[in-house]
Design a protein around this motif. Structure first.
Motif, PDB file in Angstrom:
ATOM      1  N   GLN A  64       0.815  -1.221   0.000  1.00 42.79           N
ATOM      2  CA  GLN A  64       0.000   0.000   0.000  1.00 42.79           C
ATOM      3  C   GLN A  64       0.848   1.271   0.000  1.00 42.79           C
ATOM      4  OE1 GLN A  64      -3.379   0.100  -0.309  1.00 42.79           O
ATOM      5  NE2 GLN A  64      -3.059  -2.073  -0.686  1.00 42.79           N
ATOM      6  N   PHE A  65       2.141   1.117   0.301  1.00 44.24           N
ATOM      7  CA  PHE A  65       3.049   2.255   0.382  1.00 44.24           C
ATOM      8  C   PHE A  65       3.928   2.323  -0.862  1.00 44.24           C
ATOM      9  CE2 PHE A  65       2.622   3.699   4.799  1.00 44.24           C
ATOM     10  CZ  PHE A  65       2.002   2.620   5.406  1.00 44.24           C
ATOM     11  N   SER A  66       4.244   3.538  -1.263  1.00 46.17           N
ATOM     12  CA  SER A  66       5.239   3.725  -2.315  1.00 46.17           C
ATOM     13  C   SER A  66       5.944   5.061  -2.088  1.00 46.17           C
ATOM     14  CB  SER A  66       4.609   3.680  -3.711  1.00 46.17           C
ATOM     15  OG  SER A  66       3.677   4.728  -3.868  1.00 46.17           O
ATOM     16  N   VAL A  67       7.149   5.184  -2.612  1.00 45.27           N
ATOM     17  CA  VAL A  67       7.898   6.426  -2.522  1.00 45.27           C
ATOM     18  C   VAL A  67       8.370   6.804  -3.912  1.00 45.27           C
ATOM     19  CG1 VAL A  67       8.670   6.245  -0.119  1.00 45.27           C
ATOM     20  CG2 VAL A  67      10.020   5.180  -1.932  1.00 45.27           C
ATOM     21  N   GLU A  68       8.592   8.107  -4.059  1.00 45.50           N
ATOM     22  CA  GLU A  68       9.003   8.609  -5.357  1.00 45.50           C
ATOM     23  C   GLU A  68       9.796   9.882  -5.160  1.00 45.50           C
ATOM     24  OE1 GLU A  68       6.636   8.830  -9.570  1.00 45.50           O
ATOM     25  OE2 GLU A  68       5.784   9.957  -7.908  1.00 45.50           O
ATOM     26  N   ARG A  69      10.753  10.088  -6.059  1.00 43.09           N
ATOM     27  CA  ARG A  69      11.465  11.364  -6.110  1.00 43.09           C
ATOM     28  C   ARG A  69      11.220  11.911  -7.518  1.00 43.09           C
ATOM     29  NH1 ARG A  69      14.930  14.734  -3.587  1.00 43.09           N
ATOM     30  NH2 ARG A  69      16.859  15.346  -4.598  1.00 43.09           N
ATOM     31  N   PRO A  70      10.085  12.593  -7.697  1.00 45.16           N
ATOM     32  CA  PRO A  70       9.642  12.962  -9.049  1.00 45.16           C
ATOM     33  C   PRO A  70      10.517  14.005  -9.734  1.00 45.16           C
ATOM     34  CG  PRO A  70       8.217  13.956  -7.394  1.00 45.16           C
ATOM     35  CD  PRO A  70       9.142  13.032  -6.663  1.00 45.16           C
ATOM     36  N   ASP A  71      11.252  14.772  -8.953  1.00 46.56           N
ATOM     37  CA  ASP A  71      12.138  15.771  -9.539  1.00 46.56           C
ATOM     38  C   ASP A  71      13.345  15.919  -8.625  1.00 46.56           C
ATOM     39  OD1 ASP A  71       9.591  18.020  -8.498  1.00 46.56           O
ATOM     40  OD2 ASP A  71      11.391  17.483  -7.372  1.00 46.56           O
ATOM     41  N   GLY A  72      14.157  16.929  -8.850  1.00 45.20           N
ATOM     42  CA  GLY A  72      15.388  17.060  -8.086  1.00 45.20           C
ATOM     43  C   GLY A  72      15.222  17.549  -6.666  1.00 45.20           C
ATOM     44  N   SER A  73      13.966  17.891  -6.281  1.00 44.97           N
ATOM     45  CA  SER A  73      13.824  18.477  -4.958  1.00 44.97           C
ATOM     46  C   SER A  73      12.805  17.774  -4.068  1.00 44.97           C
ATOM     47  CB  SER A  73      13.462  19.965  -5.065  1.00 44.97           C
ATOM     48  OG  SER A  73      12.255  20.131  -5.768  1.00 44.97           O
ATOM     49  N   ASN A  74      11.775  17.151  -4.635  1.00 46.77           N
ATOM     50  CA  ASN A  74      10.717  16.565  -3.819  1.00 46.77           C
ATOM     51  C   ASN A  74      10.916  15.076  -3.586  1.00 46.77           C
ATOM     52  OD1 ASN A  74       8.518  18.738  -3.459  1.00 46.77           O
ATOM     53  ND2 ASN A  74       9.091  18.890  -5.616  1.00 46.77           N
ATOM     54  N   PHE A  75      10.411  14.610  -2.454  1.00 49.79           N
ATOM     55  CA  PHE A  75      10.431  13.191  -2.090  1.00 49.79           C
ATOM     56  C   PHE A  75       9.068  12.902  -1.474  1.00 49.79           C
ATOM     57  CE2 PHE A  75      11.941   9.175  -1.133  1.00 49.79           C
ATOM     58  CZ  PHE A  75      12.076   8.901   0.223  1.00 49.79           C
TER      59      PHE A  75
END
Lengths: 114, 113
Positions: A64-75
């Motif tokens: 049910q959990f996922s992580v992402e770093r969509p750009d150079g600044s956000n997590f």
């Protein structure tokens, strides 16, 4: 002094809904983490992230959990279908490099599931 | 499995009354032991890292020490602004560059004026 910032500070969501928690780590940091703290309990590790992939995850961090770093600044941390037991403070942390450097924490997002 | 136990759970002191907080740990191999301060509604704020037995670190009224089994956070002549929850965490040696932290439940310190 640079700091980790998290948004929102408080999120209220209906059970079964998806929620995304956002973090802006300290610039130039390389390692990123999510922890959670259920009220009155200890801070617990969820997941670590390095070089655009998960390095380690705990038993709590299920499908049910996922992580992402969509750009150079956000997590981001996404919970697909929230449960009552997901109610907790969620902390993001970052650290500059390998070795013994301390992890720096944000002030957290308080997630309340109704 | 890495474990951290902190005692006491809560401690109330008069302003100026010195004391110590305890952190006992078991870890497969210690990379570092960390002390953090947490204020209500805030994230953990880094205080100290200790790497090897016998090491000591100081910051204002706080001094942290480390043995092979435990760490102490000594607070000397505390002030009301030292009131907070103090968290101890360990980081294990591993191949990965910067391992997760395993936290204790913390000691809630209250300094009475």
């Amino acid at each position: 002094e640079p700091e980790v910032t998290q948004t929102p500070s408080h999120q209220v969501t209906q059970m079964g809904q998806e929620v995304i928690l956002r973090c802006v780590p300290i610039s130039n940091h390389l390692y990123f983490y999510w922890y959670r703290q259920i009220l009155g309990q200890k801070v617990e590790f969820l997941v670590s992230f390095y070089n655009n992939e998960i390095s380690e995850k705990s038993e709590i961090f299920d499908d049910q959990f996922s992580v992402e770093r969509p750009d150079g600044s956000n997590f981001t941390l996404k919970i697909r279908s929230t449960k009552l037991e997901d109610s907790a403070m969620y902390f993001c942390a970052s650290v500059g490099g390998a070795g013994n450097q301390p992890q720096h924490f944000g002030d957290g997002t308080r997630l309340s599931i109704l | 499995e890495d474990q951290v136990t902190q005692s006491p759970e809560a401690l109330r002191l008069q302003e100026g009354e010195s004391s110590s907080l305890n952190c006992s740990y078991t870890v497969s191999g210690l990379r570092g032991l960390f002390w953090y301060r947490q204020d209500p509604g805030k994230g953990p704020e880094f205080l100290f890292t200790l790497y090897s037995a016998g090491e000591e670190k100081e910051k204002e009224r706080l001094k942290a020490t480390l043995t092979k089994k435990e760490s102490f956070l000594h607070i000397t002549a505390p002030k009301p602004e030292d009131s907070a929850t103090y968290l101890c965490a360990v980081q294990a040696l591993a191949d990965f560059g910067n391992e997760k932290l395993t936290f204790g439940t913390g000691t809630r310190l209250t300094i009475i004026p």
